[in-house]
Design a protein around this motif. Structure first.
Motif, PDB file in Angstrom:
ATOM      1  N   PHE A  97     -18.188  15.401  14.066  1.00 19.94           N
ATOM      2  CA  PHE A  97     -17.424  14.276  14.581  1.00 19.94           C
ATOM      3  C   PHE A  97     -16.583  14.723  15.772  1.00 19.94           C
ATOM      4  O   PHE A  97     -16.341  15.908  15.978  1.00 19.94           O
ATOM      5  CB  PHE A  97     -16.510  13.691  13.489  1.00 19.94           C
ATOM      6  N   LYS A  98     -16.115  13.735  16.522  1.00 20.25           N
ATOM      7  CA  LYS A  98     -15.285  13.999  17.683  1.00 20.25           C
ATOM      8  C   LYS A  98     -13.893  14.461  17.245  1.00 20.25           C
ATOM      9  O   LYS A  98     -13.314  13.908  16.314  1.00 20.25           O
ATOM     10  CB  LYS A  98     -15.179  12.724  18.515  1.00 20.25           C
ATOM     11  N   ILE A  99     -13.335  15.471  17.922  1.00 19.53           N
ATOM     12  CA  ILE A  99     -11.979  15.918  17.630  1.00 19.53           C
ATOM     13  C   ILE A  99     -11.207  16.115  18.937  1.00 19.53           C
ATOM     14  O   ILE A  99     -11.803  16.154  20.012  1.00 19.53           O
ATOM     15  CB  ILE A  99     -11.944  17.223  16.806  1.00 19.53           C
ATOM     16  N   LYS A 100      -9.903  16.245  18.817  1.00 16.60           N
ATOM     17  CA  LYS A 100      -9.058  16.577  19.952  1.00 16.60           C
ATOM     18  C   LYS A 100      -8.682  18.053  19.886  1.00 16.60           C
ATOM     19  O   LYS A 100      -8.641  18.639  18.805  1.00 16.60           O
ATOM     20  CB  LYS A 100      -7.796  15.713  19.955  1.00 16.60           C
ATOM     21  N   TYR A 101      -8.382  18.617  21.047  1.00 16.34           N
ATOM     22  CA  TYR A 101      -8.012  20.029  21.117  1.00 16.34           C
ATOM     23  C   TYR A 101      -6.573  20.166  21.577  1.00 16.34           C
ATOM     24  O   TYR A 101      -6.025  19.287  22.253  1.00 16.34           O
ATOM     25  CB  TYR A 101      -8.963  20.782  22.053  1.00 16.34           C
ATOM     26  N   ALA A 102      -5.966  21.278  21.240  1.00 11.94           N
ATOM     27  CA  ALA A 102      -4.558  21.508  21.537  1.00 11.94           C
ATOM     28  C   ALA A 102      -4.325  21.707  23.026  1.00 11.94           C
ATOM     29  O   ALA A 102      -5.207  22.173  23.763  1.00 11.94           O
ATOM     30  CB  ALA A 102      -4.058  22.725  20.767  1.00 11.94           C
TER      31      ALA A 102
END
Length: 405
Positions: free
Chosen positions: A136-141
């Motif tokens: 799935f799509k995730i966000k990165y720091a």
């Protein structure tokens, strides 16, 4: 300057070109008085790691290396059974959350270390094995420090040139991964074009080629009486190995004194099936070899053949040139950025075995031409890709980052 390099294949772990380049740059920067910390995450059963006995922190050639481990559930199972467990977890999407946890662990570790050590610049590479495993799509720091991404060829890059398309989730995560970059540094014009066309990069992309170290061993003169043709790399279609086998099947009819040495792992059985019976004794598979053994094999060769379908900017090609051996390389991708065809090497269509056969035969017959190409290739490599020259450019690039803070 104080750096953190994030690299998940830093030597002595099993590595490809990304790890090799990172090591060359990191060690040269430390010799110039900079501080470099390398942080990497590795699967529990990754080669070299030796399970839990692997050190979390070590220093090699003044580079401080921090090793994180994920998939630690594997310690409860043997290596073989762990593979089945991993495939099962992947099928039911549990692996996604394990990998996401590993990403968050690495991000937190980088942030803590960067604050503690007053890091100036954090450098990432675009190839991120985690993105291949996410469902799935995730966000990165994002980070307080300035960040730069060095472009070697992302998972999307590899997927596109192998399959002609990019999985949507993989593409979105690679785009998200790059979106937090303050600066982007490509290793070829070819890679820059890919970023703009497929990963929606609108910002400025700087370019500095990969460096090659000339300090490994004394370069041996080309032995024009050698009968060894050398291929090294993954045994898969997109590296051009099947095209090479077809060419060598015909070459051996006229030049039975030559043998083909193949280094690497992958689709060995499929490659063997393409070898005609009369040629089998002339083809030697060496499997995986150490860096030192590879240098020895290059030195023993008459010429090296790497007819890849795509390369961002190949360390394997630089390795050949730096050992003063003629390189037959690819016309595609970044090939023309490295080789001037007919001047300091040879470029071929990696799908045209007839062209490859003719180019190899010309060099077998014309030894003086082969010698001239090897000499010119070495001088070209020394002039444009030496560690001193490339790291000089990198230092200027890093200083420009801080000047723009």
């Amino acid at each position: 300057m104080n750096f953190i390099f994030c690299c998940n294949e830093y030597p002595p772990s099993k590595n490809g070109g990304v790890g090799t380049v990172t090591k060359i740059v990191a060690e040269e920067l430390t010799q110039r008085g900079h501080r470099v910390i390398v942080i990497g995450s590795y699967d529990y059963y990754y080669p070299y790691l030796n399970k839990d006995k692997r050190p979390i922190k070590t220093i090699i050639n003044n580079v401080e290396i921090h090793n994180l481990t994920y998939n630690r559930y594997k310690r409860y199972f043997g290596l073989r059974f762990s593979r089945f467990i991993q495939l099962f977890l992947r099928k039911i999407y549990v692996e996604h959350f394990i990998i996401k946890g590993a990403i968050r662990k690495q991000e937190g570790y980088i942030k803590d270390l960067a604050d503690k050590n007053k890091t100036d610049i954090i450098e990432f590479v675009d190839y991120n094995i985690f993105n291949k495993l996410l469902k799935f799509k995730i966000k990165y720091a994002s980070y307080k420090q300035k960040t730069t991404f060095r472009i070697h060829g992302s998972a999307s890059f590899i997927h596109y040139f192998k399959n002609g398309s990019i999985n949507n989730t993989l593409l979105e995560n690679d785009i998200n991964y790059l979106s937090n970059a303050d600066f982007i540094l490509s290793t070829s014009d070819f890679s820059s074009q890919f970023l703009k066309k497929h990963l929606n990069v609108k910002s400025k992309i700087d370019k500095i080629y990969n460096p090659i170290s000339f300090n490994k061993k004394l370069v041996k003169p080309l032995n024009l009486e050698s009968n060894r043709l050398l291929y090294f790399g993954k045994l898969t279609k997109t590296k051009g190995i099947f095209t090479l086998i077809k060419a060598f099947n015909e070459i051996s009819l006229k030049h039975s004194e030559f043998e083909l040495i193949i280094i690497g792992t992958g689709e060995k059985i499929q490659v063997e099936n393409e070898i005609t019976p009369h040629v089998k004794s002339q083809v030697k598979f060496l499997g995986f070899v150490s860096d030192e053994e590879l240098v020895d094999e290059i030195d023993k060769s008459y010429l090296c053949i790497l007819p890849s379908y795509f390369e961002n900017f190949s360390m394997a090609a630089l390795e050949v040139l730096s050992r003063k051996r003629t390189l037959i390389y690819t016309k595609r991708a970044s090939g023309p950025e490295l080789i001037d065809d007919g001047e300091n090497g040879i470029l071929v269509n990696p799908e045209d075995h007839e062209e490859l056969k003719n180019k190899i035969e010309k060099l077998i017959i014309d030894k003086d031409y082969n010698f001239q190409l090897a000499e010119k290739g070495y001088k070209h490599c020394m002039k444009h890709f030496s560690t001193d020259k490339i790291v000089d450019s990198l230092e200027g690039y890093y200083r420009s980052i801080l000047a723009n803070s």
